[in-house]
Enzyme design. Sequence first.
Site, PDB file in Angstrom:
ATOM      1  N   CYS A 116      13.926 -17.880  20.811  1.00 43.44           N
ATOM      2  CA  CYS A 116      14.216 -17.149  19.565  1.00 43.44           C
ATOM      3  C   CYS A 116      15.521 -17.592  18.912  1.00 43.44           C
ATOM      4  CB  CYS A 116      14.235 -15.651  19.823  1.00 43.44           C
ATOM      5  SG  CYS A 116      12.584 -15.010  20.132  1.00 43.44           S
ATOM      6  N   HIS A 257      18.416 -11.940  14.097  1.00 43.04           N
ATOM      7  CA  HIS A 257      17.069 -12.209  14.597  1.00 43.04           C
ATOM      8  C   HIS A 257      16.273 -10.902  14.652  1.00 43.04           C
ATOM      9  CE1 HIS A 257      13.744 -13.622  16.867  1.00 43.04           C
ATOM     10  NE2 HIS A 257      14.069 -12.972  17.971  1.00 43.04           N
ATOM     11  N   ASN A 287       8.278  -9.944  15.296  1.00 39.21           N
ATOM     12  CA  ASN A 287       9.168 -11.008  15.772  1.00 39.21           C
ATOM     13  C   ASN A 287       8.459 -12.361  15.626  1.00 39.21           C
ATOM     14  OD1 ASN A 287      10.698 -12.820  17.209  1.00 39.21           O
ATOM     15  ND2 ASN A 287      10.913 -11.544  19.035  1.00 39.21           N
TER      16      ASN A 287
HETATM   17  O1  UT7 Z   1      12.987 -12.165  20.596  1.00 41.62           O
HETATM   18  C1  UT7 Z   1      13.296 -12.454  21.920  1.00 41.62           C
HETATM   19  C2  UT7 Z   1      14.039 -11.378  22.542  1.00 41.62           C
HETATM   20  N1  UT7 Z   1      13.196 -10.205  22.744  1.00 41.62           N
HETATM   21  C3  UT7 Z   1      13.699  -9.006  22.526  1.00 41.62           C
HETATM   22  O2  UT7 Z   1      14.820  -8.891  22.082  1.00 41.62           O
HETATM   23  C4  UT7 Z   1      12.856  -7.811  22.900  1.00 41.62           C
HETATM   24  C5  UT7 Z   1      13.691  -6.850  23.708  1.00 41.62           C
HETATM   25  N2  UT7 Z   1      12.974  -5.697  24.203  1.00 41.62           N
HETATM   26  C6  UT7 Z   1      12.445  -4.758  23.411  1.00 41.62           C
HETATM   27  O3  UT7 Z   1      12.445  -4.864  22.219  1.00 41.62           O
HETATM   28  C7  UT7 Z   1      11.907  -3.493  24.068  1.00 41.62           C
HETATM   29  O4  UT7 Z   1      12.281  -3.484  25.422  1.00 41.62           O
HETATM   30  C8  UT7 Z   1      10.371  -3.324  23.954  1.00 41.62           C
HETATM   31  C9  UT7 Z   1       9.980  -3.041  22.529  1.00 41.62           C
HETATM   32  C10 UT7 Z   1       9.690  -4.588  24.441  1.00 41.62           C
HETATM   33  C11 UT7 Z   1       9.911  -2.139  24.803  1.00 41.62           C
HETATM   34  O5  UT7 Z   1      10.595  -0.961  24.401  1.00 41.62           O
HETATM   35  P1  UT7 Z   1      11.354  -0.055  25.458  1.00 41.62           P
HETATM   36  O6  UT7 Z   1      11.918   1.067  24.717  1.00 41.62           O
HETATM   37  O7  UT7 Z   1      12.302  -0.924  26.230  1.00 41.62           O
HETATM   38  O8  UT7 Z   1      10.160   0.448  26.346  1.00 41.62           O
HETATM   39  P2  UT7 Z   1       9.960   0.298  27.926  1.00 41.62           P
HETATM   40  O9  UT7 Z   1       9.498  -1.072  28.262  1.00 41.62           O
HETATM   41  O10 UT7 Z   1      11.167   0.831  28.615  1.00 41.62           O
HETATM   42  O11 UT7 Z   1       8.759   1.303  28.158  1.00 41.62           O
HETATM   43  C12 UT7 Z   1       8.892   2.712  27.952  1.00 41.62           C
HETATM   44  C13 UT7 Z   1       7.533   3.382  28.175  1.00 41.62           C
HETATM   45  C14 UT7 Z   1       6.861   2.935  29.456  1.00 41.62           C
HETATM   46  O12 UT7 Z   1       6.177   4.051  29.985  1.00 41.62           O
HETATM   47  P3  UT7 Z   1       6.811   4.911  31.183  1.00 41.62           P
HETATM   48  O13 UT7 Z   1       7.003   3.949  32.302  1.00 41.62           O
HETATM   49  O14 UT7 Z   1       8.104   5.457  30.646  1.00 41.62           O
HETATM   50  O15 UT7 Z   1       5.748   5.946  31.431  1.00 41.62           O
HETATM   51  C15 UT7 Z   1       5.873   1.894  29.007  1.00 41.62           C
HETATM   52  O16 UT7 Z   1       4.776   1.777  29.859  1.00 41.62           O
HETATM   53  O17 UT7 Z   1       6.638   3.008  27.111  1.00 41.62           O
HETATM   54  C16 UT7 Z   1       5.453   2.448  27.661  1.00 41.62           C
HETATM   55  N3  UT7 Z   1       4.991   1.408  26.754  1.00 41.62           N
HETATM   56  C17 UT7 Z   1       4.206   1.654  25.699  1.00 41.62           C
HETATM   57  N4  UT7 Z   1       3.675   2.789  25.231  1.00 41.62           N
HETATM   58  C18 UT7 Z   1       2.911   2.714  24.103  1.00 41.62           C
HETATM   59  C19 UT7 Z   1       5.270   0.084  26.781  1.00 41.62           C
HETATM   60  N5  UT7 Z   1       4.674  -0.540  25.763  1.00 41.62           N
HETATM   61  C20 UT7 Z   1       4.005   0.422  25.071  1.00 41.62           C
HETATM   62  C21 UT7 Z   1       3.214   0.399  23.907  1.00 41.62           C
HETATM   63  N6  UT7 Z   1       2.703   1.562  23.459  1.00 41.62           N
HETATM   64  N7  UT7 Z   1       2.965  -0.732  23.221  1.00 41.62           N
END
Ligand code: UT7
Length: 332
Positions: A116, A257, A287
Amino acid sequence: MSKITAAITAVGKYLPEYVLSNEILETLVETNDEWITSRTGIKERRILKGKGKGTSFMAINAAKDLIEKTNLDPTEIELVVVATATPDMQAASTAAFVASQIGATEAFSFDMDAACSSFLFGMSVVSSFIESGKYKKVLLIGADKNSSMIDYSNRATCIIFGDGAGAVLFEPSSDGLGIQDEYLRTNGEGREFLQVQKGGSANPFEKGEVFGGPECYVHQEGRTVFKNAVFNMADVSGKILERNNLKIDDVAWLAAHQANKRIIDATAERMGLDESKVLMNIHRYGNTTSATLPLLLADYESQLKKGDNIIFAAFGGGFSWGAIYLKWAYNA
Ligand code: UT7
């Protein structure tokens, strides 16, 4: 003689027609518009459809948009760099094909990849060619067909990424416009947190092996990447302000970004920058990896004024990250 700086003098863009909305994603995986919007800021993304169409298709169209807008004679272009994490092919240069297709027949060309951060690092690379005094017209294109490496049954990644391309022209400035300073970093310890394991030289496909396991697609440990992105983007943006004695009121725009609106908001907040100065289009495209920064410039071109101080910041796989301070060179 005054120092030569590398200024952006034109921009172009291309986005595929097909819109993959949060509502459509709700039918593919267990997710919902409210979760996606509140956690990422994304409402929809574009996906390139059509057999045989790769990253070059979008790169060519973004470059053609720039060429048509500016009436540029493509034979005057001396170098074409395609920043991409999704080249058309493993062995043939995407940039070489793009350069031929846009009529840049007098140019040499190459691809470069820093995930990225590809476009940000590309700005550093192409500005060196201009600053050397040897090159006068260099085209930098950021393009990615992320949909080619996304598993649309994995809700952790399919909601984030989209396809697109943006192109910018760099030319010399003797008025001190263009790139002023850069602060770029990498840390290979981060590669396990954001990668496609299979298909490269470390883990090539063996004869007869079937494509389709999770190792064939983007794997991301979102929380770890998120924390590193927030810390490092804010850190380098702060350092570049300090090193250049810039007060926050001196900054016209932050071009960050577009990976997650929360990361962009956190970076702006740490800098003390008002949200009206933050370029944002993540809600429309998701993204797009190497394309996010040039797409921001293309979308906001009419609002950017000659002399505006813009801070660019990015974070991506590798890990790779950095910030660049640029003075905008023209009124559209
Ligand atoms: O461009 C390259 C660099 N990339 C980035 O900068 C991306 C960085 N990361 C992120 O943007 C975020 O971490 C994500 C958007 C990928 C995920 O968001 P988050 O707030 O970190 O969510 P999480 O992975 O901590 O998941 C929270 C909860 C989980 O459930 P539990 O374990 O709390 O029950 C996940 O299973 O949300 C759940 N979850 C979803 N729920 C509905 C994960 N993905 C989804 C989804 N829809 N698509």
